[in-house]
Design a protein around this motif. Structure first.
Motif: not given
Length: 80
Positions: A51-80
């Motif tokens: 069965k397919l499970y979404s890892l996002k729904s299985l993690l206690p924190i939203d790691f993937f959202d955090f990672y993607n937000r940090q990556l977007k900041k980095y690519l824009k040259g913003e401070n992390l």
């Protein structure tokens, strides 16, 4: 609009790849596997007991959202 009478479901890229690999390629015949994507973001699709499970729904924190937000900041040259 043209209707052919088939059910369809939208999935993110990692889940869609996990399903395709599990049904037709590297994961064929297995009951458990994980497919991970690395690019402008991080993603994963988990097959467990056939069965397919979404890892996002299985993690206690939203790691993937955090990672993607940090990556977007980095690519824009913003401070992390």
């Amino acid at each position: 609009m043209y209707c052919i009478g088939l059910n369809a479901k939208l999935e993110n890229d990692a889940n869609a790849c996990a399903i395709a690999e599990w049904r037709f390629d590297a994961g064929k015949g297995t009951q458990n596997m994980i497919f991970m994507t690395f690019g402008t973001g991080l993603g994963a699709g988990l097959i467990s007991d056939g069965k397919l499970y979404s890892l996002k729904s299985l993690l206690p924190i939203d790691f993937f959202d955090f990672y993607n937000r940090q990556l977007k900041k980095y690519l824009k040259g913003e401070n992390l």
